[in-house]
Design a protein around this motif. Structure first.
Motif, PDB file in Angstrom:
ATOM      1  N   ASN A  32      -8.838  21.724  28.320  1.00 39.56           N
ATOM      2  CA  ASN A  32      -7.382  22.263  28.168  1.00 39.56           C
ATOM      3  C   ASN A  32      -7.259  23.497  27.617  1.00 39.56           C
ATOM      4  OD1 ASN A  32      -6.016  19.703  29.607  1.00 39.56           O
ATOM      5  ND2 ASN A  32      -6.825  18.597  27.701  1.00 39.56           N
ATOM      6  N   ALA A  33      -7.967  24.534  28.097  1.00 40.18           N
ATOM      7  CA  ALA A  33      -8.091  26.002  27.559  1.00 40.18           C
ATOM      8  C   ALA A  33      -8.422  26.897  28.615  1.00 40.18           C
ATOM      9  CB  ALA A  33      -8.849  26.019  26.193  1.00 40.18           C
ATOM     10  N   ASP A  34      -7.770  28.090  28.390  1.00 39.66           N
ATOM     11  CA  ASP A  34      -8.541  29.012  29.263  1.00 39.66           C
ATOM     12  C   ASP A  34      -9.631  29.994  28.936  1.00 39.66           C
ATOM     13  OD1 ASP A  34      -5.777  29.329  30.691  1.00 39.66           O
ATOM     14  OD2 ASP A  34      -4.926  30.308  29.030  1.00 39.66           O
ATOM     15  N   VAL A  35     -10.618  28.892  29.036  1.00 40.47           N
ATOM     16  CA  VAL A  35     -11.875  29.519  28.731  1.00 40.47           C
ATOM     17  C   VAL A  35     -12.504  30.490  29.596  1.00 40.47           C
ATOM     18  CG1 VAL A  35     -14.373  28.625  28.630  1.00 40.47           C
ATOM     19  CG2 VAL A  35     -12.609  27.179  27.720  1.00 40.47           C
ATOM     20  N   ASP A  36     -13.031  31.273  29.503  1.00 36.32           N
ATOM     21  CA  ASP A  36     -13.703  32.449  30.089  1.00 36.32           C
ATOM     22  C   ASP A  36     -14.836  32.134  31.061  1.00 36.32           C
ATOM     23  OD1 ASP A  36     -11.717  34.855  29.164  1.00 36.32           O
ATOM     24  OD2 ASP A  36     -12.286  33.825  27.542  1.00 36.32           O
ATOM     25  N   ALA A  40      -9.811  23.704  21.755  1.00 32.66           N
ATOM     26  CA  ALA A  40      -8.784  24.618  22.530  1.00 32.66           C
ATOM     27  C   ALA A  40      -8.099  25.510  21.561  1.00 32.66           C
ATOM     28  CB  ALA A  40      -7.858  23.695  23.307  1.00 32.66           C
ATOM     29  N   THR A  41      -7.978  25.171  20.419  1.00 37.97           N
ATOM     30  CA  THR A  41      -7.294  25.976  19.234  1.00 37.97           C
ATOM     31  C   THR A  41      -8.298  27.036  19.150  1.00 37.97           C
ATOM     32  OG1 THR A  41      -6.449  23.846  18.050  1.00 37.97           O
ATOM     33  CG2 THR A  41      -6.697  26.077  16.785  1.00 37.97           C
ATOM     34  N   ILE A  42      -9.581  27.173  19.048  1.00 37.54           N
ATOM     35  CA  ILE A  42     -10.413  28.340  18.823  1.00 37.54           C
ATOM     36  C   ILE A  42     -10.198  29.206  19.975  1.00 37.54           C
ATOM     37  CG2 ILE A  42     -12.840  28.976  18.721  1.00 37.54           C
ATOM     38  CD1 ILE A  42     -13.453  26.024  17.549  1.00 37.54           C
ATOM     39  N   VAL A  43     -10.207  28.840  21.197  1.00 35.20           N
ATOM     40  CA  VAL A  43      -9.858  29.629  22.371  1.00 35.20           C
ATOM     41  C   VAL A  43      -8.619  30.495  22.204  1.00 35.20           C
ATOM     42  CG1 VAL A  43      -9.792  29.793  24.840  1.00 35.20           C
ATOM     43  CG2 VAL A  43     -11.244  28.013  23.712  1.00 35.20           C
TER      44      VAL A  43
END
Length: 358
Positions: free
Chosen positions: A134-138, A112-115
């Motif tokens: 737990n990340a705003d993946v596109d 998630a840090t990478i996103v």
């Protein structure tokens, strides 16, 4: 106009008339050297968990070939199971100004840090095969991974609807491993509830290591005095480890073992009778689809999806492909027909007079 501005203006006019430079008096923006057709080159970054497994080497090679075919540049780096290294590699690609970052995470949560880092620079992220949690993946491009587990469970319950079952899963840090297990357990649950199947042992395997799977299988055999009727392994690597443990007890080929990924070694074990099936996820289709969609993202074109998958924060727009069961009976119509592995390699340990016709 004061004298200083008048002089600058005269210099600009003279320079422009001579064609020495453009944009005099304007702030100059950094530009990327463009190809001969004048269009900016599209650059896709791909941060990979590992290249230690045959399957992921195929992804890399197919993506590189597809990128060349499409006339785009692809940067690929693999961290080989090191979270900190994967983050550092991804940030390096972000700093190079990639147009889209594809990520096959080692740890679904840590990635998630990478996103966040990519989005801070306006770079969209495509989660490749493994979902980032737990990340705003596109965008998420993968196979229907619960169905992978469904297919494994359905196959072995048709073979052995009763008995002692062992489940050997994949890496607990890989979200796909949990989806595979859920899919299999959804099929097994009615059999377990009515007492036909006893789940006598279940464990996940750190980093998908075959050696971990072998230890789990050894423990399962010891705990149950070798009375094991079916082994569901989440992938072909873990299946290989389990089969090594079964072989030590002269049980290889007697206890059905599942797998996934259609690795060459697994296909050989299937035609030789040591493994009953694998789940074939056509990697060329996955890699080519993912790269084509990443190019659309880079061009800000419409990206068509066919599903959404919850990642703990959002329902991620997803494009999911269909996995395929492969066993001894349809090896020719799937793996061989698709050119995924050569006929001679898959059947190399089978006497020529016992091989199927090409």
């Amino acid at each position: 106009m004061n004298m200083k501005k008048r002089i600058i203006s005269l210099v600009c006019i003279a320079a422009l008339s001579l064609g020495l430079f453009a944009g005099c008096g304007k702030k100059q923006e950094a530009t990327t050297e463009a190809p001969a057709d004048g269009k900016k080159e599209i650059v896709i970054g791909f941060s990979m968990d590992t290249l230690k497994e045959e399957r992921w080497q195929k992804d890399r090679d197919i993506l590189m070939a597809r990128a060349q075919e499409k006339g785009v540049k692809i940067l690929i780096q693999a961290a080989n199971g090191d979270d900190n290294k994967q983050i550092a590699q991804a940030e390096n690609m972000i700093s190079q100004g990639v147009d889209v970052l594809m990520v096959a995470p080692h740890n679904a949560e840590v990635a998630a840090t990478i996103v966040e880092s990519a989005h801070a620079e306006g770079i969209p992220v495509l989660s490749y095969d493994r979902l980032i949690k737990n990340a705003d993946v596109d965008l998420y491009v993968s196979f229907d991974n619960e169905k992978v587990g469904n297919l494994q469970g359905e196959y072995v319950t048709k073979m052995n609807p009763k008995g002692n079952y062992v489940y050997i899963g994949g890496a607990p840090t890989d979200n796909n491993a949990h989806l595979f297990k859920k899919g299999a357990m959804d099929v097994l649950k009615p059999f377990i509830d009515n007492g036909d199947i006893n789940l006598v042992y279940e464990q996940m395997s750190k980093d998908w290591q075959p050696s971990e799977a072998q230890k789990h299988m050894e423990n399962a055999l010891t705990a149950n005095k070798n009375k094991v009727d079916v082994v569901i392994c989440a992938n072909d690597g873990t299946a290989g480890g389990a089969i090594s443990a079964l072989a030590e007890q002269q049980l290889s080929g007697k206890v059905p073992v599942t797998g996934q990924d259609a690795e060459l070694a697994a296909c050989q074990r299937i035609v030789e009778g040591q493994q009953v099936m694998t789940v074939y996820k056509p990697i060329p289709k996955l890699a080519e689809t993912a790269l084509d969609l990443a190019i659309k993202m880079a061009k800000k074109e419409e990206v068509k999806t066919n599903s959404t998958v919850a990642n703990g924060k959002i329902d991620v727009l997803s494009y999911l492909l269909e996995p395929v069961v492969v066993d001894k009976d349809n090896m020719m119509d799937t793996i061989i027909k698709d050119g995924y592995h050569p006929f001679e390699e898959v059947y190399k340990n089978i006497p020529e007079d016992e091989r199927p016709a090409k």
